[in-house]
Design an enzyme around this catalytic site. Structure first.
Site, PDB file in Angstrom:
ATOM      1  N   ILE A   1       0.844  -1.015   0.150  1.00 19.66           N
ATOM      2  CA  ILE A   1       0.043   0.163   0.020  1.00 19.66           C
ATOM      3  C   ILE A   1       0.743   0.821   0.362  1.00 19.66           C
ATOM      4  O   ILE A   1       0.539   2.012  -0.682  1.00 19.66           O
ATOM      5  CB  ILE A   1      -0.967  -0.215   0.986  1.00 19.66           C
ATOM      6  CG1 ILE A   1      -1.692  -1.091   0.719  1.00 19.66           C
ATOM      7  CG2 ILE A   1      -1.742   1.473   1.089  1.00 19.66           C
ATOM      8  CD1 ILE A   1      -2.616  -1.192   1.964  1.00 19.66           C
TER       9      ILE A   1
ATOM     10  N   GLU B   1      11.898 -19.132  19.815  1.00 18.04           N
ATOM     11  CA  GLU B   1      10.476 -20.266  19.792  1.00 18.04           C
ATOM     12  C   GLU B   1       9.766 -20.649  19.360  1.00 18.04           C
ATOM     13  O   GLU B   1       8.794 -21.522  19.250  1.00 18.04           O
ATOM     14  CB  GLU B   1       9.230 -19.852  21.031  1.00 18.04           C
ATOM     15  CG  GLU B   1      10.150 -19.527  22.575  1.00 18.04           C
ATOM     16  CD  GLU B   1      10.928 -18.452  22.838  1.00 18.04           C
ATOM     17  OE1 GLU B   1      12.060 -18.552  21.847  1.00 18.04           O
ATOM     18  OE2 GLU B   1      10.414 -17.220  22.856  1.00 18.04           O
TER      19      GLU B   1
ATOM     20  N   GLY C   1       7.000   1.991  -3.255  1.00 15.25           N
ATOM     21  CA  GLY C   1       8.012   2.538  -2.975  1.00 15.25           C
ATOM     22  C   GLY C   1       8.421   3.916  -1.621  1.00 15.25           C
ATOM     23  O   GLY C   1       9.950   3.443  -1.066  1.00 15.25           O
TER      24      GLY C   1
END
Length: 377
Positions: A332, A358, A335
């Site tokens: 969205i 984990e 660049g």
């Protein structure tokens, strides 16, 4: 000092994270070390003692009370999140210690006078019955030999929970855990190469060469190590990582939504384009679902029954979710999102570290499948 009411406290933490926290975030990325000022502020806010028992100077929060606060901490920099999550999690294996050690270390950690670390992962073995580090008892002393790597807080920790094999012939029942102080002879630490994300909370390699550890530093009993690893640490830490994913994803969603109202193409904000709206809707749904899974795991932990399956489900789903949400948020932004001018660049990098804390997504699926098939993880 007691915390204010939890909702008021959460607002206080949110304000800190989005103001001072962002300033610390820029400092962390630039200097790649944890500034003293950050630790001081986290301690002043009470964030480093939230889950500690009251008898040791903690706030005694249940996971259901703690998780919304952890979510706020995850919205800025990964190092801020891991400091709060790490300290509020790594004390739990130490609760298996003999009373004098427990009184000494848990009180010091809750007061902000010491930092704990958890040393399980090794460079050439798994994290179960095949652990390579050994602990050989001679008289009233165990001698540890072996290597650990990817150890969080290796550079700043004062005391380490170290998992080692005490009897290879017993398989998983031959794994034990120990409290090891930093200044132990034969124990050295070197830093690993710089990480992709969570700048400042770099990881280290621990080497033990006949490092002497008093027999009184054994956690629980010999052979209880895997229980301490799983029940005393991994299960609730996995659930906490799921909630951390939710925090990163929620902030990414908020940033992306705000950006769509500002970014104008062909005469109107991109927020009015259906393709963008569909992306935001899917992101919001994923965040909400992840939060429900994490909070259900917290509820199960607080109630007392084992939560291996629920924690693995929460972490596994939230890993996928935070990956998708940060991907879409970056798309969205276009660049611009690749530049350090926007927090989404940092959130995107920090989210990837959670894939490996984990256990990977595949490990979580293995835990779930074992319980589905055999009724135990």
């Amino acid at each position: 000092m007691a915390l204010p009411k939890l909702e008021e406290y959460r607002e206080q933490v949110r304000s800190f994270i989005l103001t001072e926290g962002e300033a610390f975030a820029r400092q962390l990325d630039a200097e790649k070390r944890i500034p003293d000022g950050l630790l001081k502020r986290l301690r002043e806010l009470g964030l480093m003692r939230l889950t500690f028992p009251r008898e040791y100077g903690g706030e005694g929060l249940r996971l259901q009370e703690y998780f919304p606060i952890l979510e706020e901490c995850a919205k800025s920099h990964g190092t801020i999140r891991i400091l709060v999550h790490g300290v509020n999690t790594m004390w739990r294996p130490m609760s298996y210690a003999r009373k004098p050690l427990k009184d000494r270390w848990l009180t010091a950690i809750a007061a902000g006078e010491a930092i704990p670390a958890f040393a399980l992962t090794e460079p050439d073995t798994g994290t179960g019955a095949d652990i390579g580090t050994t602990a050989v008892r001679r008289g009233d002393t165990y001698y540890l030999t072996g290597n650990k790597h990817l150890i969080t807080f290796a550079d700043i920790a004062d005391v380490f929970t170290v998992v080692a094999c005490t009897d290879r012939s017993k398989g998983g029942a031959g794994i034990s855990a120990f409290l090891v102080e930093r200044n132990t002879p034969g124990f050295t630490m070197t830093m690993m190469p710089e990480m992709m994300g969570m700048k400042g909370s770099e990881h280290g390699i621990l080497e033990f060469r006949e490092a002497p550890v008093p027999a009184g530093n054994l956690l629980g009993e010999e052979g209880q190590g895997l229980e301490i690893v799983l029940r005393g640490f991994l299960d609730q830490s996995r659930a906490a990582i799921a909630q951390s994913c939710v925090g990163i994803a929620q902030r990414s969603l908020e940033l992306a939504a705000d950006f769509t109202k500002q970014r104008v193409t062909f005469g109107k904000p991109i927020a009015e384009r259906q393709a963008i709206q569909m992306m935001l809707a899917e992101m919001a749904t994923g965040v909400h679902a992840g939060r429900l899974l994490a909070m259900e795991a917290a509820r199960r932990f607080d109630a007392g029954p084992p939560l291996a399956k629920e924690a693995a489900m929460a972490k596994g789903c939230c890993l996928e979710m935070v990956g998708e949400v940060t991907d879409r948020a970056l798309r969205i932004f276009g660049g611009r999102g690749l530049t350090t001018a926007y927090p989404i660049e940092r959130l995107y990098r920090d989210a990837r570290a959670l894939w490996f804390e984990e256990g990977t997504a595949e490990i979580q699926k293995t835990v779930i499948a074992r319980e589905v098939l055999y009724g135990h993880p």
